[in-house]
Design a protein around this motif. Structure first.
Motif, short mmCIF file in Angstrom:
data_model
loop_
_atom_site.label_atom_id
_atom_site.label_comp_id
_atom_site.label_asym_id
_atom_site.label_seq_id
_atom_site.Cartn_x
_atom_site.Cartn_y
_atom_site.Cartn_z
N HIS B 119 -2.83 -15.61 -4.51
CA HIS B 119 -2.73 -14.40 -5.14
C HIS B 119 -2.18 -14.59 -6.52
O HIS B 119 -2.36 -13.66 -7.50
N HIS B 120 -1.58 -15.77 -6.54
CA HIS B 120 -0.71 -15.93 -8.11
C HIS B 120 -2.04 -15.98 -9.07
O HIS B 120 -1.85 -15.68 -10.20
N VAL B 122 -4.92 -14.89 -9.03
CA VAL B 122 -5.57 -13.63 -9.38
C VAL B 122 -4.40 -13.00 -10.30
O VAL B 122 -5.22 -12.28 -11.47
N HIS B 123 -3.33 -12.93 -10.19
CA HIS B 123 -2.44 -12.00 -11.15
C HIS B 123 -2.51 -12.93 -12.42
O HIS B 123 -2.84 -12.26 -13.52
N VAL B 126 -5.75 -11.90 -14.25
CA VAL B 126 -5.81 -10.25 -14.54
C VAL B 126 -4.97 -10.28 -15.84
O VAL B 126 -5.56 -9.68 -16.84
N GLU B 127 -3.88 -11.21 -16.20
CA GLU B 127 -2.98 -11.02 -17.06
C GLU B 127 -3.90 -11.84 -18.44
O GLU B 127 -3.69 -11.30 -19.68
N ARG B 130 -6.65 -9.91 -20.36
CA ARG B 130 -6.58 -8.48 -20.90
C ARG B 130 -6.98 -8.36 -22.44
O ARG B 130 -7.77 -7.41 -22.61
N ILE B 149 -9.27 -1.44 -18.27
CA ILE B 149 -8.64 -1.68 -17.00
C ILE B 149 -9.48 -1.80 -15.83
O ILE B 149 -9.28 -2.49 -14.90
N SER B 152 -10.55 -5.27 -15.37
CA SER B 152 -9.30 -5.96 -14.43
C SER B 152 -9.24 -5.91 -13.04
O SER B 152 -9.08 -6.73 -12.36
N VAL B 153 -9.62 -4.40 -12.60
CA VAL B 153 -9.66 -4.23 -11.27
C VAL B 153 -10.77 -4.90 -10.61
O VAL B 153 -10.63 -5.48 -9.37
N SER B 156 -10.06 -8.48 -10.17
CA SER B 156 -9.09 -8.85 -9.06
C SER B 156 -9.55 -8.58 -7.84
O SER B 156 -9.56 -9.48 -6.98
N GLU B 157 -10.58 -7.67 -7.75
CA GLU B 157 -11.15 -7.41 -6.24
C GLU B 157 -12.14 -8.46 -5.91
O GLU B 157 -12.23 -8.83 -4.82
N GLN B 160 -10.18 -11.53 -5.05
CA GLN B 160 -9.54 -11.55 -3.63
C GLN B 160 -10.27 -11.61 -2.52
O GLN B 160 -9.92 -12.14 -1.60
N ALA B 243 -16.23 -0.52 -4.34
CA ALA B 243 -15.56 -0.10 -5.49
C ALA B 243 -16.19 -0.73 -6.52
O ALA B 243 -16.35 -0.35 -7.77
N GLN B 247 -18.46 0.85 -9.74
CA GLN B 247 -18.01 0.52 -11.00
C GLN B 247 -19.42 -0.33 -11.78
O GLN B 247 -19.65 0.28 -12.97
#
Lengths: 213, 300
Positions: B119-120, B122-123, B126-127, B130, B149, B152-153, B156-157, B160, B243, B247
């Motif tokens: 998960h790190h 993924v963070h 996303v960062e 941007r 945004i 980014s979502v 992330s999904e 994940q 989701a 989108q």
């Protein structure tokens, strides 16, 4: 409208800052939720916790499920005469709404939210008539069935059932004959000195919550 | 002596199918080193590029030897692979000397190839995207500001999906290019791949008994993407892919997911070449996700 006195069941209140710009991944969400649950466990049997989304740039669907939906689910599921826990989500901007709304709807839940300009709204699984009634209580701060039903052109029985249902869903708080909005409850509890001040799920040391899990 | 796999000259999602067909043939034979010959590659999409990593990883797992790779002769393709950090990531898979990551200036890459292991990552992804996402989505694709945004979502999904379901590492990358022949517009292509247990493996314990003999990779993809089902009984799970699909549909784009011997696509577009469902493809482990987001036009 009738103004009932504040009962002794005034909840303890806390404001939780999330200290995360990016609320992403289920892992992070779980860590944030556990921290908030720890915070709530230190409050009294009745509590109202405000989660401030003001600094959250991104929340994804998985994190919204872990933080928002599971906190609300636990509050609704823990039915007991002795304890009641409420949550309000503050600083909720448009880009937060879709993941939060979706996560709540999948579990048949709803939550009280406040936009960046302080406007109250409900997110999640909620009928339009319940939403109108909830907004009427928010506008009044607190109100009784006798005032609300005619003001909204509703049958007393229907209106009462809807109000009680919203209390069970932790969207309103009942005190005697009066139904209190959570925003009004928070302001009153703050005036009564029940606040725990602004606190966070954990120390804002810049590390992701996972590092502290 | 190595067995040679010729990498298709156009390495996109169709080229990937050719590549894994060759891989399956070669690795069915006696275990030996594999050489991926990419000398004749003249075009690569993000999906094709990380597909080459996925194919290399599978070759490694099947033969027990890290495969070799011949770089493309074409200067533009070589430059693109370098800009996408292929040679920095490839030593994890191929028999190559480690290459330090490039210092990236202005680039058409929205996201260079990035391994997803926890998960790190993924963070970090996303960062990282941007600022670039703002520039590319607003200025090149003419999307509305909230799309930054929303992207980014989405990112992330999809990433994940690897961590939560693959039980293996994976890669992600995204790039913008002009989709000249079919659309005449700029698009962003996002690709995410792993070589883990795949959708069929992930959903099997929970769903296979209910569907009996009809249970397959295609059905697993359908249950996950169209019905939001996951390996967990928890109703809060399984919403990520749905989701993403919603989108991508709002952006009038395409979403394709390949797993096992099937590929599902929803939404699809007239300009695209993804079929709603393809089965009987070459078997390949894990999940391979393709998102195409076209530039916005006024009358759409």
């Amino acid at each position: 409208m009738e103004t009932p006195g504040i009962s002794s069941s005034m909840p303890d209140i806390a404001v939780a800052s999330l200290y995360q710009r990016n609320l992403v991944t289920r892992h992070t969400g779980r860590a944030v939720r556990l921290s908030i649950e720890g915070l709530v466990s230190e409050l009294g049997a009745t509590s109202l916790t405000v989660l401030d989304f003001g600094d959250v740039a991104v929340i994804d669907f998985s994190c919204a499920d872990e933080v928002v939906a599971k906190l609300v689910l636990r509050a609704v599921d823990e039915v007991s005469a002795e304890s009641e826990h409420f949550f309000v989500f503050k600083g909720v901007a448009q880009h937060h709404v879709d993941p939060m709304d979706s996560a709540l709807k999948r579990r048949g839940l709803a939550a009280a939210a406040e936009g960046p300009e302080g406007e109250p709204f409900l997110i999640g699984d909620i009928e339009p008539v319940a939403s109108r009634l909830w907004l009427a209580v928010c506008e009044a701060g607190h109100a009784c069935l006798d005032d609300l039903a005619p003001a909204l052109g509703m049958e007393q029985g229907d209106c009462g059932r809807l109000l009680d249902r919203m209390c069970a869903r932790r969207l309103l708080r009942r005190d005697g004959q009066a139904y209190h909005s959570l925003f009004y409850t928070f302001a009153e509890a703050e005036r009564a000195g029940n606040g725990r001040g602004t606190t966070g799920p954990d120390a804002p040391d810049g590390a992701p919550p996972s590092a502290r899990e | 002596m190595s067995r040679v796999i010729e990498v298709p000259d156009v390495l996109d999602h169709k080229g990937f199918e050719v590549l894994i067909r060759a891989l399956n043939q070669v690795t069915q034979e006696e275990a030996a080193r594999v050489l991926f010959n990419a000398k004749h590659v003249r075009w690569t999409s993000p999906y094709g590029l990380i597909g080459l990593l996925a194919a290399g990883r599978v070759a490694y797992e099947r033969t027990g030897f890290a495969p070799s790779i011949e770089a493309p002769d074409n200067r533009e393709v070589r430059g693109y692979w370098e800009r996408m950090d292929f040679w920095h990531v490839a030593p994890d898979v191929y028999d190559l000397e480690p290459v330090p990551a490039r210092v990236h200036g202005a680039s058409d890459a929205l996201l260079e190839i990035t391994p997803i292991r926890s998960h790190h990552d993924v963070h970090a992804v996303v960062e990282k995207v941007r600022e670039r996402a703002a520039t590319i989505l607003l200025n090149k694709l003419h999307y509305a500001r909230p799309s930054v945004i929303q992207f980014s979502v989405l990112l992330s999904e999809v990433c994940q999906n690897i961590i939560e379901h693959a039980e293996a590492d994976g890669w992600v990358c995204a790039q913008t290019y002009n989709y000249r022949e079919r659309l005449g517009r700029d698009v962003v292509q996002l690709a995410v791949m792993d070589v883990g247990i795949g959708f069929e493996g992930s959903l099997s314990a929970e769903h296979s008994r209910r569907h009996g003999e009809r249970w397959s990779a295609g059905m697993a993809l359908e249950r996950a993407l169209l019905h939001g089902e996951s390996r967990h009984r928890d109703p809060g799970r399984g919403q990520g892919l749905q989701a993403i699909r919603r989108q991508v549909d709002r952006w009038h784009g395409e979403l394709g997911i390949r797993s096992g011997d099937a590929m599902i696509a929803s939404p699809t577009q007239e300009w695209g070449d993804l079929a709603h469902m393809r089965t009987g493809l070459e078997n390949f482990p894990g999940a391979q996700i393709l998102v195409v987001m076209p530039a916005h036009v006024e009358n759409e």
